[in-house]
Design a protein around this motif. Structure first.
Motif, PDB file in Angstrom:
ATOM      1  N   ALA A 147      59.184  -7.146  -2.435  1.00  0.00           N
ATOM      2  CA  ALA A 147      57.853  -6.573  -2.617  1.00  0.00           C
ATOM      3  C   ALA A 147      57.791  -5.725  -3.879  1.00  0.00           C
ATOM      4  N   VAL A 148      58.916  -5.125  -4.262  1.00  0.00           N
ATOM      5  CA  VAL A 148      58.969  -4.382  -5.516  1.00  0.00           C
ATOM      6  C   VAL A 148      58.853  -5.348  -6.690  1.00  0.00           C
ATOM      7  N   VAL A 149      59.545  -6.491  -6.585  1.00  0.00           N
ATOM      8  CA  VAL A 149      59.453  -7.517  -7.614  1.00  0.00           C
ATOM      9  C   VAL A 149      58.013  -8.003  -7.753  1.00  0.00           C
ATOM     10  N   CYS A 150      57.384  -8.293  -6.631  1.00  0.00           N
ATOM     11  CA  CYS A 150      55.998  -8.773  -6.665  1.00  0.00           C
ATOM     12  C   CYS A 150      55.063  -7.704  -7.207  1.00  0.00           C
ATOM     13  N   GLY A 151      55.334  -6.442  -6.880  1.00  0.00           N
ATOM     14  CA  GLY A 151      54.526  -5.367  -7.406  1.00  0.00           C
ATOM     15  C   GLY A 151      54.607  -5.279  -8.911  1.00  0.00           C
ATOM     16  N   ARG A 152      55.804  -5.427  -9.452  1.00  0.00           N
ATOM     17  CA  ARG A 152      55.995  -5.382 -10.900  1.00  0.00           C
ATOM     18  C   ARG A 152      55.419  -6.617 -11.588  1.00  0.00           C
ATOM     19  N   ALA A 153      55.429  -7.756 -10.879  1.00  0.00           N
ATOM     20  CA  ALA A 153      54.940  -9.007 -11.460  1.00  0.00           C
ATOM     21  C   ALA A 153      53.452  -9.233 -11.234  1.00  0.00           C
ATOM     22  N   ALA A 154      52.827  -8.405 -10.403  1.00  0.00           N
ATOM     23  CA  ALA A 154      51.468  -8.678  -9.912  1.00  0.00           C
ATOM     24  C   ALA A 154      50.462  -8.899 -11.022  1.00  0.00           C
ATOM     25  N   ARG A 155      50.513  -8.084 -12.056  1.00  0.00           N
ATOM     26  CA  ARG A 155      49.573  -8.232 -13.170  1.00  0.00           C
ATOM     27  C   ARG A 155      49.942  -9.496 -13.949  1.00  0.00           C
ATOM     28  N   ALA A 181      53.955   1.186  -7.261  1.00  0.00           N
ATOM     29  CA  ALA A 181      52.581   1.612  -7.532  1.00  0.00           C
ATOM     30  C   ALA A 181      52.126   2.548  -6.419  1.00  0.00           C
ATOM     31  N   ASP A 182      51.142   3.394  -6.737  1.00  0.00           N
ATOM     32  CA  ASP A 182      50.638   4.338  -5.736  1.00  0.00           C
ATOM     33  C   ASP A 182      49.587   3.727  -4.829  1.00  0.00           C
ATOM     34  N   THR A 183      48.880   2.712  -5.332  1.00  0.00           N
ATOM     35  CA  THR A 183      47.820   2.067  -4.558  1.00  0.00           C
ATOM     36  C   THR A 183      47.802   0.578  -4.868  1.00  0.00           C
ATOM     37  N   GLY A 189      67.140  11.530 -15.219  1.00  0.00           N
ATOM     38  CA  GLY A 189      66.622  10.594 -16.200  1.00  0.00           C
ATOM     39  C   GLY A 189      66.296   9.228 -15.653  1.00  0.00           C
ATOM     40  N   THR A 190      66.299   9.082 -14.342  1.00  0.00           N
ATOM     41  CA  THR A 190      66.031   7.793 -13.692  1.00  0.00           C
ATOM     42  C   THR A 190      64.880   7.933 -12.708  1.00  0.00           C
ATOM     43  N   THR A 191      64.027   6.914 -12.659  1.00  0.00           N
ATOM     44  CA  THR A 191      62.987   6.885 -11.632  1.00  0.00           C
ATOM     45  C   THR A 191      63.639   6.481 -10.325  1.00  0.00           C
ATOM     46  N   LEU A 192      63.578   7.381  -9.362  1.00  0.00           N
ATOM     47  CA  LEU A 192      64.224   7.161  -8.073  1.00  0.00           C
ATOM     48  C   LEU A 192      63.159   7.103  -6.990  1.00  0.00           C
ATOM     49  N   GLY A 193      63.189   6.051  -6.191  1.00  0.00           N
ATOM     50  CA  GLY A 193      62.167   5.860  -5.173  1.00  0.00           C
ATOM     51  C   GLY A 193      61.146   4.843  -5.637  1.00  0.00           C
ATOM     52  N   LEU A 194      60.453   4.251  -4.689  1.00  0.00           N
ATOM     53  CA  LEU A 194      59.576   3.118  -4.974  1.00  0.00           C
ATOM     54  C   LEU A 194      58.121   3.370  -4.612  1.00  0.00           C
ATOM     55  N   GLY A 195      57.798   4.628  -4.333  1.00  0.00           N
ATOM     56  CA  GLY A 195      56.412   4.981  -4.097  1.00  0.00           C
ATOM     57  C   GLY A 195      55.964   4.788  -2.666  1.00  0.00           C
ATOM     58  N   PRO A 196      54.663   4.914  -2.436  1.00  0.00           N
ATOM     59  CA  PRO A 196      54.094   4.891  -1.087  1.00  0.00           C
ATOM     60  C   PRO A 196      54.352   3.582  -0.339  1.00  0.00           C
ATOM     61  N   ASP A 197      54.307   3.676   0.960  1.00  0.00           N
ATOM     62  CA  ASP A 197      54.470   2.526   1.841  1.00  0.00           C
ATOM     63  C   ASP A 197      53.190   1.685   1.796  1.00  0.00           C
ATOM     64  N   PRO A 198      53.278   0.427   1.355  1.00  0.00           N
ATOM     65  CA  PRO A 198      52.068  -0.412   1.291  1.00  0.00           C
ATOM     66  C   PRO A 198      51.416  -0.647   2.650  1.00  0.00           C
TER      67      PRO A 198
END
Length: 303
Positions: free
Chosen positions: A197-205, A222-224, A256-265
């Motif tokens: 789902a993270v892959v699809c989120g990054r590829a969605a656009r 993403a947040d929303t 220096g790293t983004t940790l975590g994947l944001g809100p639960d879809p």
């Protein structure tokens, strides 16, 4: 504020734990030799790719056996009858397999896997789920697996960051474009499990799909749903027995790293269309006879 600090602490603890997983007990083995992935042209139809990849698969199995890796050789031979649209036996491996008639299908579902799925484990629950979905949808649909990226290890730090997903996103967009070239009329639904789902989120656009179905998702980056930037319908489901609900769904900058994947879809605030998937566990969404399989198949059929 207290909740925010707690989430930061939990995320930091998860990162430290992941990095600190002992590696001394892991067996180190030399890379298994395999033929290079075949290069195809835009004119090569699916049947031609299936035949060529079947030959490459047999050679990869032979080389694995000669190298002494009987497990990989056995796993590869078990795939001999499959319709492989793509295959690369090097390293962790890459594979895309078609269940059904891709060119004549009236609808197409692309399965994007999450953590721990690689060539040596591909023939397990992930592939069985694809076969179960294909059986549920019937002959008018094609189900396509896409193991086109290095999935993170559940026990590793990469599973907590979007890095692997960002690397995978262009490949997923290109792969869906290939499917559209083979069948321009059938709607395509991307079915994205766990880190997939993270892959699809990054590829969605820019991903040419009608539906983006997220299940068992740790987040999308993403947040929303609106921030995904897609015109596709965005669906989200989470089984009541899925441990992913207990993750700290947040995102922080740490070391220096983004940790975590944001809100639960699957939460209402994300803005996705929610669907019920029963009370199974994290790996049960496509189990034969399960509520998850029925619900996901219904979304594909309605695409």
């Amino acid at each position: 504020m207290k909740t925010h600090r707690l989430r930061r602490t939990l995320l930091a603890s998860l990162l430290v734990a992941a990095v600190a997983v002992p590696l001394s007990g892991a067996a180190t083995r030399a890379a298994v030799p395999a033929p290079a992935a075949l290069a195809f042209t835009a004119a090569d139809r699916p049947a031609e790719r299936y035949a060529a990849n079947r030959t490459a698969l047999a050679e990869a199995a032979r080389l694995a056996a000669a190298h002494g890796d009987r497990r990989r050789a056995t796993n590869l031979r078990a795939l001999a009858g499959g319709r492989l649209l793509a295959f690369d036996g090097r390293g962790r491996g890459r594979i895309a397999e078609v269940f059904g008639d891709l060119e004549r299908a009236r609808r197409i579902a692309v399965l994007v896997p999450g953590s721990d799925v690689r060539l040596d484990t591909y023939g397990g629950r992930f592939r069985r789920g694809a076969a179960a979905l294909s059986a549920r949808l019937g002959p008018d649909a094609a189900v396509v697996t896409w193991l086109g990226y290095d999935t993170p290890d559940t026990a590793g730090p990469e599973v907590l960051t979007p890095g692997r997903a960002e690397e995978a996103a262009p490949g997923l967009r290109a792969f869906v474009g290939l499917l559209r070239a083979f069948n321009a009329d059938a709607p395509v639904a991307a079915l994205c499990h766990s880190y997939g789902a993270v892959v699809c989120g990054r590829a969605a656009r820019g991903l040419d799909v009608t539906d983006l179905v997220l299940y068992g998702s740790p987040g999308t980056g993403a947040d929303t749903a609106a921030q995904l930037g897609t015109g596709a319908r965005v669906w989200a489901g989470r089984a009541s027995g899925d441990w992913v609900a207990r993750l700290p769904h947040a995102r922080v900058e740490l070391f220096g790293t983004t940790l975590g994947l944001g809100p639960d879809p699957a939460e209402p605030a994300f803005g996705a269309r929610r669907f019920a998937v029963g009370d199974g566990g994290h790996g049960d969404y496509l189990e034969p006879g399960g509520a998850g399989l029925r619900a996901i198949a219904a979304l594909v059929e309605a695409a």
